[in-house]
Design a protein around this motif. Structure first.
Motif, PDB file in Angstrom:
ATOM      1  N   SER A 101      63.501  22.816  -8.670  1.00  0.00           N
ATOM      2  CA  SER A 101      64.940  22.788  -8.379  1.00  0.00           C
ATOM      3  C   SER A 101      65.606  21.568  -8.984  1.00  0.00           C
ATOM      4  O   SER A 101      66.730  21.649  -9.507  1.00  0.00           O
ATOM      5  CB  SER A 101      65.169  22.821  -6.865  1.00  0.00           C
ATOM      6  N   SER A 102      64.914  20.412  -8.943  1.00  0.00           N
ATOM      7  CA  SER A 102      65.488  19.177  -9.497  1.00  0.00           C
ATOM      8  C   SER A 102      65.672  19.272 -11.002  1.00  0.00           C
ATOM      9  O   SER A 102      66.548  18.612 -11.579  1.00  0.00           O
ATOM     10  CB  SER A 102      64.605  17.967  -9.148  1.00  0.00           C
TER      11      SER A 102
ATOM     12  N   LYS B  25      59.743  30.715  -1.149  1.00  0.00           N
ATOM     13  CA  LYS B  25      60.991  30.702  -1.932  1.00  0.00           C
ATOM     14  C   LYS B  25      61.019  31.933  -2.837  1.00  0.00           C
ATOM     15  O   LYS B  25      60.947  31.834  -4.059  1.00  0.00           O
ATOM     16  CB  LYS B  25      61.078  29.400  -2.740  1.00  0.00           C
TER      17      LYS B  25
ATOM     18  N   VAL C 222      59.223  13.128  -5.441  1.00  0.00           N
ATOM     19  CA  VAL C 222      59.552  14.369  -4.747  1.00  0.00           C
ATOM     20  C   VAL C 222      58.950  14.314  -3.345  1.00  0.00           C
ATOM     21  O   VAL C 222      57.754  14.105  -3.198  1.00  0.00           O
ATOM     22  CB  VAL C 222      58.979  15.603  -5.494  1.00  0.00           C
ATOM     23  N   ARG C 223      59.789  14.461  -2.340  1.00  0.00           N
ATOM     24  CA  ARG C 223      59.320  14.414  -0.942  1.00  0.00           C
ATOM     25  C   ARG C 223      58.479  13.160  -0.667  1.00  0.00           C
ATOM     26  O   ARG C 223      57.460  13.217   0.017  1.00  0.00           O
ATOM     27  CB  ARG C 223      58.550  15.680  -0.585  1.00  0.00           C
TER      28      ARG C 223
ATOM     29  N   SER D 120      55.956  23.119  -1.358  1.00  0.00           N
ATOM     30  CA  SER D 120      57.327  22.599  -1.200  1.00  0.00           C
ATOM     31  C   SER D 120      57.636  21.532  -2.247  1.00  0.00           C
ATOM     32  O   SER D 120      58.764  21.457  -2.756  1.00  0.00           O
ATOM     33  CB  SER D 120      57.508  22.014   0.209  1.00  0.00           C
ATOM     34  N   VAL D 121      56.649  20.717  -2.586  1.00  0.00           N
ATOM     35  CA  VAL D 121      56.832  19.709  -3.643  1.00  0.00           C
ATOM     36  C   VAL D 121      57.131  20.398  -4.969  1.00  0.00           C
ATOM     37  O   VAL D 121      58.039  19.999  -5.708  1.00  0.00           O
ATOM     38  CB  VAL D 121      55.575  18.809  -3.756  1.00  0.00           C
TER      39      VAL D 121
ATOM     40  N   ASP E  33      60.666  21.871  -4.934  1.00  0.00           N
ATOM     41  CA  ASP E  33      61.697  20.834  -5.067  1.00  0.00           C
ATOM     42  C   ASP E  33      61.752  20.275  -6.485  1.00  0.00           C
ATOM     43  O   ASP E  33      62.836  19.968  -6.999  1.00  0.00           O
ATOM     44  CB  ASP E  33      61.452  19.705  -4.059  1.00  0.00           C
TER      45      ASP E  33
END
Length: 269
Positions: free
Chosen positions: A84-85, A110, A6-7, A77-78, A81
């Motif tokens: 979301s994944s 978010k 992730v990222r 943010s990680v 994400d």
């Protein structure tokens, strides 16, 4: 245990899912900790919920990158994400200590992803590291200073500080909290975290978080005292504060049944 890139960073997590219809809880641990700190709470939660417990980088089994920027914004943010994944559209965030501050950052970044928030002895109101210390992190071998400081403190000393009932501390517990620090790369990553970590959210930021928030606090917390919980309760407009007697900072370890009871009332199945 699962892992996902992730990222640009490898993130390890535990996922307990038996149905698509159960509410999703995302568990985030505290500083110098890992998913291990939820080992007594997860068996209770997984019966009623889908549970995602994440090793926040650089902790636990997640990658200890020397290129990643370890700001709370980036770590949040990680987590966003990764959620979301896994195609989760709405989640309840559960954060202990530093993990609670990451939950609040996620809610700011978010808003529509988050249904509710549970803060377990959450950190709050910490400023950024002093400028002199930030500059020191650029010195060669500064990570050895970080390592020596943590070694001098020792895992058992830290556990004595975070647990009210010292009889809970056994060799399994000491081993579980020691294991991530057997990889020397964590000290280089922690050096970067000292450099990158911004301050906690301000009261003005907290006033804008309108999600329902449940604050659970140990009355004998010596790491993040109850006064912080009371201030968060004032600054978070839709919050409830519950305190637990004869309990220290590590509430998921000390009082898993009580924490589970309050979460199950707050997030009905």
């Amino acid at each position: 245990m699962h892992a996902s890139k992730v990222r640009g960073i490898q993130v390890h997590y535990e996922l307990y899912k038996t149905s698509n219809h159960k509410p999703v809880l995302v568990l985030l641990h505290g500083f110098l900790s890992s998913t291990f700190s939820y080992r007594r709470l997860i068996p209770l939660l997984q019966k009623e919920y889908t549970v995602l417990s994440i090793d926040l980088p650089p902790f636990g089994k997640s990658e200890k990158s020397t290129r990643f920027t370890y700001s709370y914004k980036n770590i949040a943010s990680v987590v966003i994400d990764l959620i979301s994944s896994l195609q989760f559209k709405k989640v309840t965030l559960v954060g202990h200590s530093m993990g609670g501050q990451i939950c609040l950052y996620i809610a700011k970044q978010k808003t529509d992803l988050v249904d509710k928030i549970v803060l377990l002895c959450s950190s709050g109101y910490l400023k950024r590291m002093p400028r002199s210390l930030i500059y020191s992190t650029y010195l060669p071998y500064f990570h050895y200073i970080v390592k020596r400081k943590l070694e001098r403190q020792g895992v058992k000393h830290n556990l004595l500080n975070v647990v009210f009932n010292h009889s809970l501390i056994d060799q399994d517990m000491i081993n579980g909290y020691t294991e991530p620090f057997l990889d020397n790369r964590i000290f280089m990553a922690l050096t970067r975290m000292i450099r990158h970590r911004e301050g906690d959210l301000t009261p003005q930021d907290l006033h804008t978080i309108e999600h329902p928030v449940l604050l659970i606090w140990g009355e004998q917390d010596r790491v993040v005292p109850l006064s912080v919980g009371k201030q968060l309760h004032k600054d978070l407009p839709n919050s409830t504060l519950i305190t637990i007697k004869n309990t220290g900072h590590l509430v998921p370890e000390e009082r898993p049944e009580i924490v589970f009871k309050h979460i199950s009332h707050f997030v009905p199945v």
